[in-house]
Write an enzyme that holds these catalytic residues in place. Structure first.
Site, PDB file in Angstrom:
ATOM      1  N   ASP A 108       0.834  -1.199   0.000  1.00 53.90           N
ATOM      2  CA  ASP A 108       0.000   0.000   0.000  1.00 53.90           C
ATOM      3  C   ASP A 108       0.876   1.260   0.000  1.00 53.90           C
ATOM      4  O   ASP A 108       1.671   1.448  -0.910  1.00 53.90           O
ATOM      5  CB  ASP A 108      -0.949  -0.094   1.209  1.00 53.90           C
ATOM      6  CG  ASP A 108      -2.004   0.982   1.254  1.00 53.90           C
ATOM      7  OD1 ASP A 108      -2.938   0.924   0.444  1.00 53.90           O
ATOM      8  OD2 ASP A 108      -1.891   1.878   2.124  1.00 53.90           O
ATOM      9  N   ARG A 109       0.779   2.113   1.011  1.00 55.10           N
ATOM     10  CA  ARG A 109       1.595   3.331   1.050  1.00 55.10           C
ATOM     11  C   ARG A 109       3.088   2.995   1.002  1.00 55.10           C
ATOM     12  O   ARG A 109       3.866   3.682   0.345  1.00 55.10           O
ATOM     13  CB  ARG A 109       1.313   4.140   2.326  1.00 55.10           C
ATOM     14  CG  ARG A 109      -0.136   4.365   2.661  1.00 55.10           C
ATOM     15  CD  ARG A 109      -0.886   5.077   1.564  1.00 55.10           C
ATOM     16  NE  ARG A 109      -0.354   6.412   1.335  1.00 55.10           N
ATOM     17  CZ  ARG A 109      -0.674   7.168   0.263  1.00 55.10           C
ATOM     18  NH1 ARG A 109      -1.488   6.683  -0.667  1.00 55.10           N
ATOM     19  NH2 ARG A 109      -0.168   8.370   0.112  1.00 55.10           N
ATOM     20  N   HIS A 153     -11.561   8.366   0.421  1.00 52.10           N
ATOM     21  CA  HIS A 153     -10.645   8.936   1.410  1.00 52.10           C
ATOM     22  C   HIS A 153      -9.478   9.654   0.755  1.00 52.10           C
ATOM     23  O   HIS A 153      -8.953  10.634   1.304  1.00 52.10           O
ATOM     24  CB  HIS A 153     -10.127   7.842   2.351  1.00 52.10           C
ATOM     25  CG  HIS A 153      -9.363   6.756   1.657  1.00 52.10           C
ATOM     26  ND1 HIS A 153      -9.920   5.934   0.695  1.00 52.10           N
ATOM     27  CD2 HIS A 153      -8.060   6.349   1.794  1.00 52.10           C
ATOM     28  CE1 HIS A 153      -9.003   5.078   0.267  1.00 52.10           C
ATOM     29  NE2 HIS A 153      -7.880   5.305   0.907  1.00 52.10           N
ATOM     30  N   TYR A 213      -1.066  11.487   2.223  1.00 57.50           N
ATOM     31  CA  TYR A 213      -2.017  11.337   1.112  1.00 57.50           C
ATOM     32  C   TYR A 213      -2.100  12.600   0.257  1.00 57.50           C
ATOM     33  O   TYR A 213      -2.242  12.508  -0.974  1.00 57.50           O
ATOM     34  CB  TYR A 213      -3.404  10.990   1.663  1.00 57.50           C
ATOM     35  CG  TYR A 213      -3.611   9.509   1.862  1.00 57.50           C
ATOM     36  CD1 TYR A 213      -4.213   8.740   0.877  1.00 57.50           C
ATOM     37  CD2 TYR A 213      -3.199   8.878   3.029  1.00 57.50           C
ATOM     38  CE1 TYR A 213      -4.405   7.379   1.056  1.00 57.50           C
ATOM     39  CE2 TYR A 213      -3.391   7.516   3.215  1.00 57.50           C
ATOM     40  CZ  TYR A 213      -3.989   6.773   2.221  1.00 57.50           C
ATOM     41  OH  TYR A 213      -4.171   5.422   2.389  1.00 57.50           O
ATOM     42  N   HIS A 273      -7.186  -7.014   1.391  1.00 58.25           N
ATOM     43  CA  HIS A 273      -6.122  -6.031   1.256  1.00 58.25           C
ATOM     44  C   HIS A 273      -4.987  -6.280   2.250  1.00 58.25           C
ATOM     45  O   HIS A 273      -3.815  -6.081   1.928  1.00 58.25           O
ATOM     46  CB  HIS A 273      -6.695  -4.631   1.467  1.00 58.25           C
ATOM     47  CG  HIS A 273      -5.706  -3.517   1.356  1.00 58.25           C
ATOM     48  ND1 HIS A 273      -4.995  -3.258   0.213  1.00 58.25           N
ATOM     49  CD2 HIS A 273      -5.291  -2.593   2.267  1.00 58.25           C
ATOM     50  CE1 HIS A 273      -4.194  -2.208   0.398  1.00 58.25           C
ATOM     51  NE2 HIS A 273      -4.360  -1.799   1.646  1.00 58.25           N
TER      52      HIS A 273
END
Length: 300
Positions: A108-109, A153, A213, A273
């Site tokens: 992910d990030r 988001h 983000y 996920h």
């Protein structure tokens, strides 16, 4: 809170870019592998996988800047939480441990930080593993119409500094809990103390998580566009493992990654996920296979 460290790992605080201190777990021995976490998690998401790998490798597991027990500098410029800055953190930390080259696996990030590290430091990153994320610029390009609601988001946290932080801060527990619920179909992936750790850690980090983000909708996107225009590609062995959500949303995620890494291998996994916690044996096997590939000699 007990149970929020990786069993058998040493913990150190090490300096990243501009003196930012990262919380880093280190265990095992052998060639180095760095594991980077995603949202809304900390380094603890790798607790099972790190243990699986530590018998064969030196495993280095940091909290990214802005997350967990790492420093959370104020977002004073767009670059404070750019993936370029966060990648420099990781390179500096691993050098402090004693390694000039290493394999980098991100979820992910953390995978976005890994990609930027591999683009900016190809002589340093020998192997790149990517778990369940799309390239930054391609993420924004494939989101259309009501299907984009899955990334609501991201649009919220892309807004200018101030309002997103106040909105999320007002309902932080509910906000972060919603992702742990929505992205964990089985509802059994997180023991209660781990779930609480993620929520509490994220609630303390609202401004820095939003800044992370926001950078992905701004400076990170600009960097990707510059690199795409210049034809930049990832030459080291690259492996991608993902849910099969690309097909459901109408795009070929493997093709998107091969724009950046033409020789990347791609596989789907029957998991949610949070696959490193749901199926750690499978993810450890994915990592072992990747890092055993012959690395590319930069400049040869």
């Amino acid at each position: 809170m007990t149970g929020t460290t990786i069993d058998g790992f040493e913990y150190r605080r090490l300096a990243g870019e501009d003196g930012v201190q990262l919380n880093v777990a280190i265990g095992g021995s052998g060639e180095p592998i760095v594991l980077l976490h995603g949202f809304p998690q900390t380094h603890l998401m790798w607790r099972h996988v790190a243990g699986e790998l530590a018998g064969q490798y030196t495993v280095i597991v940091p909290d990214l800047r802005g997350y967990g027990e790492s420093d959370k500098p104020e977002e004073t410029t767009p670059d404070t939480y750019s993936k370029r800055t966060m990648a420099r953190d990781i390179v500096a930390v691993v050098r402090a441990v004693g390694y000039e080259q290493f394999s980098l696996i991100g979820h992910d990030r953390g995978a976005l930080v890994g990609v930027r590290a591999a683009l900016d430091h190809p002589e340093t990153i020998t192997h790149l593993g990517i778990l369940d994320v799309l390239p930054t610029m391609d993420t924004w390009d494939v989101l259309h119409g009501v299907d984009a609601a899955v990334a609501w988001h991201m649009y919220l946290m892309a807004q200018p500094k101030g309002l997103p932080e106040r909105m999320i801060g007002a309902v932080a527990d509910d906000f972060f809990s919603s992702f742990l619920d929505a992205w964990d179909p089985s509802g059994t992936t997180f023991p209660p103390h781990v779930r609480r750790h993620y929520i509490e850690s994220s609630t303390r980090a609202v401004p820095s998580i939003v800044a992370d983000y926001r950078a992905t909708a701004g400076i990170d996107l600009e960097m990707d566009r510059v690199d795409r225009k210049a034809g930049a590609q990832l030459a080291m062995p690259v492996g991608v493992i993902s849910q099969d959500w690309g097909a459901r949303l109408g795009f070929d995620s493997s093709a998107l990654w091969r724009k950046w890494a033409p020789n990347a291998t791609y596989q789907s996994i029957d998991a949610g996920h949070f696959m490193a916690e749901e199926k750690p044996v499978d993810i450890a096997a994915f990592i072992r296979e990747l890092v055993q590939r012959t690395p590319v000699q930069v400049g040869s």
